[in-house]
Design a protein around this motif. Structure first.
Motif, short mmCIF file in Angstrom:
data_model
loop_
_atom_site.label_atom_id
_atom_site.label_comp_id
_atom_site.label_asym_id
_atom_site.label_seq_id
_atom_site.Cartn_x
_atom_site.Cartn_y
_atom_site.Cartn_z
N THR A 266 -18.21 -5.36 6.47
CA THR A 266 -17.10 -5.45 5.51
C THR A 266 -15.77 -5.72 6.21
O THR A 266 -14.71 -5.54 5.61
CB THR A 266 -16.93 -4.12 4.74
N ALA A 267 -15.80 -6.09 7.51
CA ALA A 267 -14.55 -6.09 8.28
C ALA A 267 -13.66 -7.28 7.96
O ALA A 267 -14.08 -8.44 8.03
CB ALA A 267 -14.89 -6.07 9.77
N GLN B 255 -0.81 2.19 -6.03
CA GLN B 255 -2.27 2.32 -5.87
C GLN B 255 -3.03 1.87 -7.12
O GLN B 255 -4.06 1.23 -7.02
CB GLN B 255 -2.63 3.76 -5.55
N GLY C 30 -13.49 0.58 5.17
CA GLY C 30 -12.35 0.60 4.25
C GLY C 30 -12.88 1.01 2.89
O GLY C 30 -13.83 1.79 2.78
N VAL C 31 -12.26 0.46 1.85
CA VAL C 31 -12.67 0.84 0.49
C VAL C 31 -14.13 0.42 0.23
O VAL C 31 -14.93 1.21 -0.26
CB VAL C 31 -11.71 0.20 -0.54
N GLN D 1 -17.26 -2.71 22.01
CA GLN D 1 -17.82 -2.61 20.66
C GLN D 1 -19.12 -3.43 20.55
O GLN D 1 -20.11 -2.97 19.97
CB GLN D 1 -16.80 -3.10 19.63
N ARG E 250 0.85 -1.20 0.00
CA ARG E 250 0.00 0.00 0.00
C ARG E 250 0.88 1.23 0.00
O ARG E 250 0.98 1.95 0.98
CB ARG E 250 -0.92 -0.06 1.19
N GLY F 267 -2.23 0.71 6.69
CA GLY F 267 -3.61 1.16 6.83
C GLY F 267 -4.57 0.03 7.17
O GLY F 267 -5.77 0.25 7.29
N ASP G 176 -15.99 1.70 12.59
CA ASP G 176 -14.75 1.00 12.24
C ASP G 176 -13.89 0.99 13.49
O ASP G 176 -14.16 1.74 14.43
CB ASP G 176 -14.04 1.73 11.09
N SER H 69 -8.36 -2.87 -3.75
CA SER H 69 -9.13 -1.62 -3.77
C SER H 69 -10.12 -1.62 -4.92
O SER H 69 -11.29 -1.27 -4.75
CB SER H 69 -8.21 -0.40 -3.93
N ALA I 249 -6.41 -2.95 9.46
CA ALA I 249 -6.83 -3.03 10.87
C ALA I 249 -5.97 -4.05 11.60
O ALA I 249 -5.43 -4.98 11.01
CB ALA I 249 -8.29 -3.46 10.94
N ARG J 63 -10.66 1.70 13.18
CA ARG J 63 -9.63 2.72 12.90
C ARG J 63 -10.27 4.11 13.09
O ARG J 63 -11.22 4.46 12.39
CB ARG J 63 -9.10 2.56 11.47
N ASP K 139 -3.57 -1.90 -7.38
CA ASP K 139 -4.13 -2.56 -6.20
C ASP K 139 -5.48 -3.22 -6.49
O ASP K 139 -6.51 -2.55 -6.54
CB ASP K 139 -4.25 -1.51 -5.09
P1 NAD Z 1 -10.00 -4.22 4.69
O1 NAD Z 1 -10.70 -4.78 3.52
O2 NAD Z 1 -8.73 -4.90 5.16
O3 NAD Z 1 -11.02 -4.15 5.94
C1 NAD Z 1 -12.26 -3.47 5.82
C2 NAD Z 1 -12.47 -2.52 6.99
O4 NAD Z 1 -12.87 -3.26 8.15
C3 NAD Z 1 -11.25 -1.70 7.40
O5 NAD Z 1 -11.54 -0.34 7.40
C4 NAD Z 1 -10.95 -2.21 8.82
O6 NAD Z 1 -10.37 -1.21 9.65
C5 NAD Z 1 -12.33 -2.63 9.29
N1 NAD Z 1 -12.35 -3.53 10.45
C6 NAD Z 1 -11.51 -4.56 10.77
N2 NAD Z 1 -11.89 -5.12 11.93
C7 NAD Z 1 -13.00 -4.45 12.36
C8 NAD Z 1 -13.86 -4.58 13.49
N3 NAD Z 1 -13.65 -5.50 14.43
N4 NAD Z 1 -14.91 -3.71 13.60
C9 NAD Z 1 -15.14 -2.76 12.67
N5 NAD Z 1 -14.35 -2.61 11.58
C10 NAD Z 1 -13.31 -3.44 11.42
O7 NAD Z 1 -9.66 -2.67 4.49
P2 NAD Z 1 -9.41 -1.88 3.13
O8 NAD Z 1 -10.66 -1.62 2.43
O9 NAD Z 1 -8.39 -2.61 2.36
O10 NAD Z 1 -8.86 -0.47 3.63
C11 NAD Z 1 -8.10 -0.24 4.81
C12 NAD Z 1 -7.36 1.12 4.70
O11 NAD Z 1 -6.29 1.03 3.76
C13 NAD Z 1 -8.23 2.25 4.20
O12 NAD Z 1 -7.89 3.40 4.91
C14 NAD Z 1 -7.85 2.42 2.76
O13 NAD Z 1 -8.08 3.71 2.27
C15 NAD Z 1 -6.37 2.11 2.84
N6 NAD Z 1 -5.86 1.68 1.53
C16 NAD Z 1 -4.68 2.24 1.06
C17 NAD Z 1 -4.17 1.85 -0.18
C18 NAD Z 1 -2.90 2.45 -0.74
O14 NAD Z 1 -2.37 3.38 -0.16
N7 NAD Z 1 -2.38 1.94 -1.84
C19 NAD Z 1 -4.82 0.87 -0.91
C20 NAD Z 1 -5.99 0.30 -0.40
C21 NAD Z 1 -6.48 0.72 0.83
#
Ligand code: NAD
Length: 372
Positions: free
Chosen positions: A257-258, A125, A174-175, A240, A120, A227, A195, A131, A229, A197, A128
């Motif tokens: 979506t977690a 990006q 997340g995304v 929670q 990441r 980024g 979330d 995403s 969790a 985070r 990815d």
């Molecule tokens: P993910 O698919 O790994 O997880 C989905 C979401 O679930 C996350 O936001 C996570 O914090 C949340 N989660 C985990 N456990 C939880 C719980 N017990 N209760 C509630 N929520 C919970 O996450 P993602 O979509 O891949 O994104 C995570 C972060 O990474 C975001 O901020 C995203 O913008 C960032 N990101 C950055 C890049 C990059 O810089 N290239 C690429 C993709 C994502």
């Protein structure tokens, strides 16, 4: 020579290259072969690929002497018969879940490159796949939930009376979660989200939704490397669960979506919490294939418990095959073109990205996330 395979996994409708990316790769100097029928589920015909400059053929013909193979999912080793020894295979290996495929690649001497381990970092990006696919999954989850729900999403004032707006709660921002918030808002629901985070609080607000956060357990950031969790403490999990219990009882639609990389999905909703919801409510569990955020969810089935319908697809982006393929194919193109060496006329990976995504090389499993 780059070979693009037709997907063989059940329910996999996507394809790793489109005519657009075939054209662009050909322009770089690559030669492309596409397996006949590879694009059919994404509404792309063999003729479309041929017009874009690919050679279209049967598996044995496209694989012969291939240096690179592209797949959405990792092809089984026997399906690579004819490829060059040590050929590079780029696909979504989902290596924690399908570890034996990784071992098969090592034994067969192929170099497995998994797109879902893309680091990441800013320059990666556009490569990815998590995403690009999560975004579509978040959108689709809300549409399916809306379709399964026996009521309307927006408030409607009619001559026959008023319909109240649906209340939608997005768990995991997340995304996928961000797109789910935006989609539920566009459909007219009253949206809240949570979330682990804390950085997501502002993002939730900026989309016009209400943040629901554990305030009582101090000092927990919930964010690990890249980024993602981290697994939460027992104290946090308890707080929670209490918060979710009181909030969820008032919701009509819940989208979960977690995910935590390399671990089963965290359990967010118990049977008891489902029982507290209004009959007719709908839960879409986007993590159902990773073990599920919701007690009792079953991939690709509508499970009814206490009058609440629980839905979840094993492969949500595959339900939008054309767009999911278009974005995936661009992820593959951005990856290959970033490392295209015009003099050698081949792809030469650098250390940072190569080491992050390489699973096997020289007959061995080499990725530290699998060895650690
Ligand atoms: P993910 O698919 O790994 O997880 C989905 C979401 O679930 C996350 O936001 C996570 O914090 C949340 N989660 C985990 N456990 C939880 C719980 N017990 N209760 C509630 N929520 C919970 O996450 P993602 O979509 O891949 O994104 C995570 C972060 O990474 C975001 O901020 C995203 O913008 C960032 N990101 C950055 C890049 C990059 O810089 N290239 C690429 C993709 C994502």
């Amino acid at each position: 020579m780059i070979a693009v395979v037709a997907e063989r996994a059940d329910g996999e409708t996507r394809v790793a290259a489109t005519p657009e990316t075939v054209k662009k790769l050909t322009k770089l100097g690559a030669r492309l072969r596409v397996e006949s029928g590879a694009g059919v589920n994404a509404s792309i015909s063999d003729a479309d690929y041929a017009d874009a400059g690919a050679q279209v053929g049967e598996p044995a013909a496209i694989m012969k002497d291939a240096d690179w193979v592209l797949g959405v999912r990792a092809p089984a080793v026997p399906d690579l018969a004819g490829a060059k020894p040590g050929a590079k295979v780029a696909a979504i290996f989902d290596p924690f879940r399908y570890r034996s495929t990784v071992d098969d690649y090592a034994a067969a001497g192929f170099e497995a490159l998994t797109m879902d381990f893309m680091p990441r970092i800013t320059r990666a990006q556009s490569m990815d796949v998590l995403s690009s696919q999560s975004n579509l999954a978040g959108y689709k989850a809300v549409l399916v939930a809306a379709n399964t729900y026996g009521r309307a999403f927006p408030m409607m004032m009619t001559a026959a009376g008023t319909i109240t707006a649906a209340k939608a709660f997005i768990m995991g921002v997340g995304v996928a979660g961000l797109q789910a918030i935006a989609t539920a808002r566009r459909l007219g629901a009253q949206v809240s989200a949570t979330d682990v985070r804390s950085a997501t609080r502002e993002q939730i607000q900026s989309l016009g939704a209400k943040p629901i956060f554990v305030e009582s357990v101090a000092g927990i950031e919930g964010e690990g490397s890249g980024g993602y969790a981290t697994e939460m403490s027992d104290e946090y999990k308890k707080a929670q669960a209490e918060l979710v219990s009181s909030h969820i009882a008032k919701q009509d639609i819940v989208i979960t979506t977690a995910l935590i990389p390399g671990r089963p999905a965290p359990r967010l909703i118990s049977d008891e919490q489902i029982a507290s919801m209004r009959p007719g409510s709908v839960i879409f569990d986007l993590a159902v294939a990773q073990g599920g955020n919701v007690e009792g969810s079953v991939p690709d089935q509508v499970v009814e418990k206490h009058g609440v319908k629980i839905v979840g697809y094993s492969n949500t982006p595959a339900h939008l095959p054309a767009d999911a393929s278009a974005l995936l194919a661009r992820n593959f193109f951005n990856f290959l073109s970033a490392f295209w060496d015009a003099e050698k006329n081949e792809v030469v990976l650098d250390e940072e990205i190569g080491d992050a995504i390489r699973l096997t090389q020289g007959g061995k499993v080499v990725n530290e996330r699998l060895l650690g």
